[in-house]
Design an enzyme around this catalytic site. Structure first.
Site, PDB file in Angstrom:
ATOM      1  N   SER A  11       0.821  -1.220   0.000  1.00  0.00           N
ATOM      2  CA  SER A  11       0.000   0.000   0.000  1.00  0.00           C
ATOM      3  C   SER A  11       0.852   1.265   0.000  1.00  0.00           C
ATOM      4  O   SER A  11       0.329   2.357  -0.179  1.00  0.00           O
ATOM      5  CB  SER A  11      -0.872   0.007   1.257  1.00  0.00           C
ATOM      6  OG  SER A  11      -0.035  -0.124   2.398  1.00  0.00           O
ATOM      7  N   GLY A  12       2.154   1.127   0.214  1.00  0.00           N
ATOM      8  CA  GLY A  12       3.007   2.305   0.390  1.00  0.00           C
ATOM      9  C   GLY A  12       3.287   3.049  -0.915  1.00  0.00           C
ATOM     10  O   GLY A  12       3.103   2.530  -2.017  1.00  0.00           O
ATOM     11  N   LYS A 157      15.754   3.093  11.059  1.00  0.00           N
ATOM     12  CA  LYS A 157      16.213   2.649   9.736  1.00  0.00           C
ATOM     13  C   LYS A 157      17.644   2.104   9.825  1.00  0.00           C
ATOM     14  O   LYS A 157      17.990   1.112   9.190  1.00  0.00           O
ATOM     15  CB  LYS A 157      16.150   3.794   8.714  1.00  0.00           C
ATOM     16  CG  LYS A 157      14.756   4.259   8.373  1.00  0.00           C
ATOM     17  CD  LYS A 157      13.855   3.171   7.828  1.00  0.00           C
ATOM     18  CE  LYS A 157      14.174   2.719   6.428  1.00  0.00           C
ATOM     19  NZ  LYS A 157      13.253   1.635   5.989  1.00  0.00           N
TER      20      LYS A 157
HETATM   21  P1  NAP Z   1       4.706   4.791   3.138  1.00  0.00           P
HETATM   22  O1  NAP Z   1       3.910   5.215   1.970  1.00  0.00           O
HETATM   23  O2  NAP Z   1       4.342   5.341   4.482  1.00  0.00           O
HETATM   24  O3  NAP Z   1       4.701   3.221   3.188  1.00  0.00           O
HETATM   25  C1  NAP Z   1       5.068   2.502   4.330  1.00  0.00           C
HETATM   26  C2  NAP Z   1       4.503   1.104   4.211  1.00  0.00           C
HETATM   27  O4  NAP Z   1       4.850   0.353   5.369  1.00  0.00           O
HETATM   28  C3  NAP Z   1       2.960   1.089   4.122  1.00  0.00           C
HETATM   29  O5  NAP Z   1       2.579   0.083   3.234  1.00  0.00           O
HETATM   30  C4  NAP Z   1       2.576   0.721   5.546  1.00  0.00           C
HETATM   31  O6  NAP Z   1       1.309   0.093   5.631  1.00  0.00           O
HETATM   32  C5  NAP Z   1       3.678  -0.254   5.873  1.00  0.00           C
HETATM   33  N1  NAP Z   1       3.748  -0.486   7.316  1.00  0.00           N
HETATM   34  C6  NAP Z   1       4.051   0.408   8.279  1.00  0.00           C
HETATM   35  N2  NAP Z   1       3.975  -0.209   9.487  1.00  0.00           N
HETATM   36  C7  NAP Z   1       3.618  -1.497   9.250  1.00  0.00           C
HETATM   37  C8  NAP Z   1       3.370  -2.648  10.081  1.00  0.00           C
HETATM   38  N3  NAP Z   1       3.454  -2.593  11.418  1.00  0.00           N
HETATM   39  N4  NAP Z   1       3.047  -3.828   9.481  1.00  0.00           N
HETATM   40  C9  NAP Z   1       2.936  -3.911   8.132  1.00  0.00           C
HETATM   41  N5  NAP Z   1       3.144  -2.865   7.297  1.00  0.00           N
HETATM   42  C10 NAP Z   1       3.481  -1.686   7.865  1.00  0.00           C
HETATM   43  O7  NAP Z   1       6.233   5.120   2.951  1.00  0.00           O
HETATM   44  P2  NAP Z   1       7.213   4.975   1.703  1.00  0.00           P
HETATM   45  O8  NAP Z   1       7.796   6.301   1.454  1.00  0.00           O
HETATM   46  O9  NAP Z   1       6.607   4.230   0.600  1.00  0.00           O
HETATM   47  O10 NAP Z   1       8.332   4.131   2.415  1.00  0.00           O
HETATM   48  C11 NAP Z   1       8.646   2.812   2.029  1.00  0.00           C
HETATM   49  C12 NAP Z   1      10.011   2.503   2.572  1.00  0.00           C
HETATM   50  O11 NAP Z   1      10.946   3.409   2.003  1.00  0.00           O
HETATM   51  C13 NAP Z   1      10.133   2.633   4.083  1.00  0.00           C
HETATM   52  O12 NAP Z   1      10.956   1.580   4.529  1.00  0.00           O
HETATM   53  C14 NAP Z   1      10.837   3.980   4.251  1.00  0.00           C
HETATM   54  O13 NAP Z   1      11.586   4.022   5.441  1.00  0.00           O
HETATM   55  C15 NAP Z   1      11.732   3.995   3.028  1.00  0.00           C
HETATM   56  N6  NAP Z   1      12.161   5.318   2.573  1.00  0.00           N
HETATM   57  C16 NAP Z   1      11.258   6.250   2.171  1.00  0.00           C
HETATM   58  C17 NAP Z   1      11.702   7.486   1.720  1.00  0.00           C
HETATM   59  C18 NAP Z   1      10.760   8.564   1.233  1.00  0.00           C
HETATM   60  O14 NAP Z   1      11.173   9.715   1.074  1.00  0.00           O
HETATM   61  N7  NAP Z   1       9.508   8.261   0.957  1.00  0.00           N
HETATM   62  C19 NAP Z   1      13.078   7.770   1.684  1.00  0.00           C
HETATM   63  C20 NAP Z   1      13.983   6.789   2.096  1.00  0.00           C
HETATM   64  C21 NAP Z   1      13.508   5.558   2.525  1.00  0.00           C
HETATM   65  P3  NAP Z   1      -0.056   0.958   5.840  1.00  0.00           P
HETATM   66  O15 NAP Z   1      -0.397   1.497   4.477  1.00  0.00           O
HETATM   67  O16 NAP Z   1      -1.034  -0.035   6.327  1.00  0.00           O
HETATM   68  O17 NAP Z   1       0.263   2.029   6.830  1.00  0.00           O
END
Ligand code: NAP
Length: 344
Positions: A11-12, A157
Site C-alpha cells: 500500500s506504500g 532505519k
Molecule cells: P509509506 O507510503 O508510508 O509506506 C510505508 C509502508 O509500510 C505502508 O505500506 C505501511 O502500511 C507499511 N507499514 C508500516 N507499518 C507497518 C506494520 N506494522 N506492518 C505492516 N506494514 C506496515 O512510505 P514509503 O515512502 O513508501 O516508504 C517505504 C520505505 O521506504 C520505508 O521503509 C521507508 O523508510 C523507506 N524510505 C522512504 C523514503 C521517502 O522519502 N519516501 C526515503 C527513504 C527511505 P499501511 O499502508 O497499512 O500504513
C-alpha cells in the site's frame, strides 16, 4: 524467466510504483498489506493486476506473518516500515516494527527455498543524521549518532539495516541481500495517501514554515527509486548498499522552483532565514516544534549534504530524472488528491 516477487507494504508510496513496474514487466506479484486485500482499489485496478497481483494480509510485528506471501517467490522486496517522524513511543512505533519486521521477513525468506534475493528499502537515514558539509557521503558511511531520543526514525532505519546485514553474516542463508538507500523520494503518488516526504512539500506550500531555512536535502524521483529496486533484482552481481539520490536542493531552491512553476498563489515562505542570524533564530524556534522535527532541524540546519550516486549508476545502470520535474509533479499531485486546495 518469469519472476514471482513479494513486495511487503504494497500500500506504500514507493511500493505501489514498484508493483506497477513489476506488473508491466510481466512478473507475478504477491503484495502484503495490513488491511483486507479488497481495501486497495488503486492496486487491484493496475494494468495486469487481475491475473498477476495477489494481496496477502501481514503485519511486521506478527510472527510468521509473511510466510504465506513469500511462497514460490524468487525475490522479496521489503519496503514495509513506518515512515513517520513524530511518534508517541519511538521504540514501539518505529524501532520495533522496523527491526522485528525486517528480521521476520528475512526469517521467512530463509524458510522459503525459492527465494534467491531480498531487496531491502533502507534510507540515507542509515547513512547519516548530521551531514558533514565538507565531504561527499557514500555507501561506506553509517549513521552512528541517532538514538531513541535523537532522530528516532533515522535510528530505526539504521538499526533495521544493521540487523539485516548481521542476519546475513550469522545465518548465511541461500539468498543474497541488496539494500537501496533513497534520499527524499518525490513525484506522483499512485494511491490516495499522503507520504511523509510529499507531506513536507505540502507543508512548504501551506505556510507551515515561518521562512526559508538553511536546510537542504537529497531528492530522488519515486519512479527512479522503484526502478532501483527492479535493477537490484535483475542484476546478479548487485551487492551491498546503494545510495539512491539524484540531486541535493536547498530549501531556497525548492521554494523558488515552486514559485516559478505555477504555484505562486500558495503561501510559500518569503522571509529569508537562511543566513547566520536566521539560523540562530531557527535553532531557538526548533524547541517549539514537535520533538523530532525539532531534533531534525537542530542536526541539519546550517549543514549541506552531498551524497554520491556513483555506485548505483555504475553497478545498476540507474539513470535519474531531473528532480525539479518530480517536485512539480508532486505538487500537482497533492492538488489532484486534495491534499492541497486548488488555487488560480
Ligand atoms: P509509506 O507510503 O508510508 O509506506 C510505508 C509502508 O509500510 C505502508 O505500506 C505501511 O502500511 C507499511 N507499514 C508500516 N507499518 C507497518 C506494520 N506494522 N506492518 C505492516 N506494514 C506496515 O512510505 P514509503 O515512502 O513508501 O516508504 C517505504 C520505505 O521506504 C520505508 O521503509 C521507508 O523508510 C523507506 N524510505 C522512504 C523514503 C521517502 O522519502 N519516501 C526515503 C527513504 C527511505 P499501511 O499502508 O497499512 O500504513
Amino acid at each position: 524467466m518469469q519472476h514471482t516477487v513479494c513486495v511487503t507494504g504494497a500500500s506504500g508510496y514507493i511500493a505501489a510504483h514498484i508493483i506497477l513496474k513489476l506488473l508491466a514487466a510481466g512478473c507475478l506479484v504477491r503484495g502484503t498489506v495490513r488491511k483486507s486485500p479488497d481495501a486497495y482499489p488503486f492496486l487491484s485496478n493496475m494494468p495486469g493486476a487481475g491475473t498477476h497481483l495477489q494481496l496477502f494480509t501481514a503485519d511486521l510485528l506478527t510472527e510468521g506473518s509473511f510466510n504465506k506471501a513469500l511462497q514460490g517467490c524468487s525475490t522479496v522486496m521489503h519496503t514495509a516500515s513506518p515512515y513517520v517522524i513524530n511518534v508517541k513511543n519511538p521504540q514501539r512505533d518505529l524501532v520495533d516494527p522496523a527491526i522485528k519486521g525486517t528480521l521476520q521477513v528475512l526469517a521467512s525468506a530463509m524458510k522459503t527455498p525459492s527465494v534467491r534475493r531480498v531487496v531491502l528499502t533502507s534510507s540515507v537515514a542509515a547513512i547519516t543524521d548530521e551531514p558533514d558539509s565538507s565531504r561527499v557521503l557514500n555507501e561506506e558511511d553509517w549513521n552512528t549518532r541517532s538514538s531513541l531520543k535523537r532522530n528516532p526514525y533515522h535510528f530505526a532505519k539504521t538499526m533495521a539495516e544493521r540487523a539485516a546485514w548481521e542476519f546475513m553474516e550469522k545465518e548465511k542463508p541461500g539468498f543474497s541481500l541488496v539494500c537501496i538507500n533513497p534520499s527524499m523520494v518525490t513525484g506522483p503518488s499512485l494511491g490516495p495517501g499522503l507520504n511523509t516526504t510529499n507531506g513536507m512539500i505540502r507543508d512548504i506550500m501551506s505556510g507551515v514554515y515561518p521562512g526559508i531555512m538553511d536546510l537542504n536535502w537529497g531528492f530522488v524521483d519515486v519512479r527512479d527509486t522503484a526502478e532501483a529496486h527492479i535493477l537490484a533484482m535483475q542484476t546478479p552481481e548487485a551487492s551491498g548498499r546503494y545510495i539512491c539520490s539524484a540531486k541535493e536542493l536547498h530549501m531556497r531552491d525548492l521554494v523558488h522552483l515552486l514559485r516559478s512553476s505555477g504555484f505562486s498563489s500558495y503561501p510559500l515562505p518569503k522571509l529569508d532565514l537562511s543566513g547566520r542570524a536566521g539560523t540562530a533564530v531557527m535553532r531557538v524556534l526548533s524547541w517549539t516544534q514537535p520533538k523530532n522535527t525539532g531534533t531534525f532541524i537542530r542536526t541539519h540546519i546550517g549543514r549541506s549534504v552531498h551524497y554520491s550516486n556513483a555506485k548505483i549508476q555504475q553497478e545498476l545502470g540507474l539513470t535519474f530524472k531531473p528532480v525539479e520535474e518530480s517536485i512539480v509533479e508532486a505538487a500537482e499531485d497533492l492538488i489532484r488528491h486534495a491534499h492541497l486546495p486548488k488555487k488560480n
